[in-house]
Write an enzyme that holds these catalytic residues in place. Structure first.
Site, mmCIF file in Angstrom:
data_model
loop_
_atom_site.group_PDB
_atom_site.id
_atom_site.type_symbol
_atom_site.label_atom_id
_atom_site.label_comp_id
_atom_site.label_asym_id
_atom_site.label_seq_id
_atom_site.Cartn_x
_atom_site.Cartn_y
_atom_site.Cartn_z
ATOM 1 N N GLU A 85 5.767 -16.324 -23.832
ATOM 2 C CA GLU A 85 5.003 -16.912 -24.935
ATOM 3 C C GLU A 85 5.824 -17.920 -25.736
ATOM 4 O OE1 GLU A 85 2.028 -17.093 -25.827
ATOM 5 O OE2 GLU A 85 0.873 -15.303 -25.349
ATOM 6 N N SER A 92 8.135 -3.492 -29.706
ATOM 7 C CA SER A 92 7.426 -2.598 -28.780
ATOM 8 C C SER A 92 7.429 -3.146 -27.361
ATOM 9 C CB SER A 92 5.973 -2.413 -29.251
ATOM 10 O OG SER A 92 5.387 -3.670 -29.563
ATOM 11 N N LYS A 139 9.115 -15.248 -33.511
ATOM 12 C CA LYS A 139 10.291 -14.495 -33.039
ATOM 13 C C LYS A 139 10.582 -14.761 -31.574
ATOM 14 C CE LYS A 139 8.524 -10.899 -30.472
ATOM 15 N NZ LYS A 139 7.215 -11.409 -30.186
ATOM 16 N N ASN A 149 11.397 -13.271 -23.175
ATOM 17 C CA ASN A 149 11.833 -14.496 -23.847
ATOM 18 C C ASN A 149 13.351 -14.616 -23.841
ATOM 19 O OD1 ASN A 149 9.294 -15.857 -25.199
ATOM 20 N ND2 ASN A 149 9.035 -13.646 -25.446
ATOM 21 N N ALA A 197 6.551 -2.911 -23.661
ATOM 22 C CA ALA A 197 5.478 -2.201 -22.971
ATOM 23 C C ALA A 197 6.003 -1.076 -22.088
ATOM 24 C CB ALA A 197 4.661 -3.194 -22.135
ATOM 25 N N GLY A 233 4.996 -5.613 -33.796
ATOM 26 C CA GLY A 233 6.212 -4.862 -34.078
ATOM 27 C C GLY A 233 7.074 -4.736 -32.840
ATOM 28 N N VAL A 258 4.272 -14.137 -18.357
ATOM 29 C CA VAL A 258 4.112 -15.114 -19.431
ATOM 30 C C VAL A 258 5.299 -15.063 -20.388
ATOM 31 C CG1 VAL A 258 2.714 -15.794 -21.419
ATOM 32 C CG2 VAL A 258 1.604 -15.065 -19.298
#
Length: 332
Positions: free
Chosen positions: A276, A134, A186, A251, A136, A132, A274
């Site tokens: 992703e 979120s 996403k 991203n 960090a 969802g 990272v």
């Protein structure tokens, strides 16, 4: 009850902190021993959250098998491409294992739940995905956040009391596959939105990319056997909107740098964590070819990142595709 968090990066540490109020102990493990040392010595994850003092019941464990043995619930928060090799080294009895990792394994095109089932050898009913919108850095500060726990609803319903806090709301879903696909793909669409922003294309283009990107996600959800309606929930639309527009999105930031003219290597280095979506888009490209479906946005992202296509040329190719209905028959 003890919680075990496998992966003490930014997201893993945030989950450990926010959920520590519901557990006697929260054990964390990471391949980076310096991270564990900093938590042990100062109750601070110096690398990822240097400004946050962690609760004292968060305890580093240096042996992964030990963490698994002494934990009642496990959360896996490591990069998708390293999950199989990490979990294949340990043994586990049937207990809830929650994936908070988002991605698709490049070599096999398998989702994280499939990787965990094969690596750990546990009954699939114990495997869940937590997904969802979120960031960090917001979660660890206690800012209001809502996510979804997807998997077996009988067991999942029992987990909700351990995962919900005053500022972290967790809904339940039975669509594990749909939640995983949404969380993975996403990131690719967020890179596309970032590239658009980096090129200075404006809000109209961003909104169009998000909307059409959601359609691409729904196609892949259907291919993997999930419920396409799941894309309209927190693990799909919610996560996509945040990741494609939020200032904290790795991203989107990576995509913006590409749009601004940075090379892939330079952009990855500047992000510093990272990304992703950079690896996931390789899997999406293979999915496109394997199932012969149109994923035009994801395809152009792949070409920009792996075939050195100029981002402006990619955008023009998207804008000048053949005329189509907004919604075509499935897999077209």
């Amino acid at each position: 009850m003890n919680l075990g968090v496998i992966g003490a990066g930014s997201w893993g540490t945030a989950l450990a902190q926010i959920l520590s109020v519901n557990f006697e102990n929260v054990f964390i493990w990471d391949i980076d021993k310096e991270v564990l040392d900093s938590v042990k010595n100062s109750n601070i994850n110096v690398k990822y959250h240097p400004d946050i003092k962690l609760n004292t019941n968060i305890k580093p464990i240096y042996d992964l098998q030990e963490l698994i043995n002494i934990s009642d619930i496990l959360i896996v928060v490591i990069p998708t491409q390293y999950i199989r090799q990490t979990l294949s080294k340990v043994k586990i009895e049937n207990k809830p294992v929650i994936s908070a990792s988002k991605g698709i394994e490049i070599e096999s095109l398998k989702l994280v739940s499939d990787i965990m089932e094969e690596s750990l050898g546990i009954d699939r009913k114990y495997i869940f995905a937590l997904s969802g919108p979120s960031f960090a850095k917001e979660v660890i500060k206690g800012l209001p956040t809502a996510v979804v726990l997807a998997g077996n609803t009988e067991i999942g319903n029992k987990l909700l009391s351990y995962l919900n806090t005053k500022t972290f709301r967790v809904y339940l879903s039975d669509d594990l596959v749909g939640a995983e696909v949404g969380g993975a793909i996403k990131n690719v669409i967020a890179i596309a939105a970032g590239i658009s922003d980096g090129l200075g294309f404006g809000s109209n283009a961003r909104a169009s990319l998000i909307t059409r990107g959601l359609y691409e996600i729904s196609k892949i959800v259907k291919i993997y056997g999930g419920n396409p309606q799941t894309v309209y929930g927190l693990s799909g639309l919610g996560d996509l909107v945040l990741t494609a527009t939020g200032e904290l999105s790795r991203n989107r930031t990576f995509g913006m740098l590409i749009g601004q003219g940075y090379s892939v290597e330079e952009a990855l280095k500047k992000v510093g964590q990272v990304v992703e979506g950079y690896t996931t888009v390789k899997a999406v490209y293979d999915i496109k070819n394997k199932y012969n479906i149109e994923l035009p946005i994801s395809y152009q992202v792949y070409r920009v990142l792996y075939e050195n296509l100029n981002p402006k040329d990619a955008a023009m190719e998207l804008m000048n595709r053949g005329y189509k209905f907004e919604f075509m028959e499935e897999n077209k």
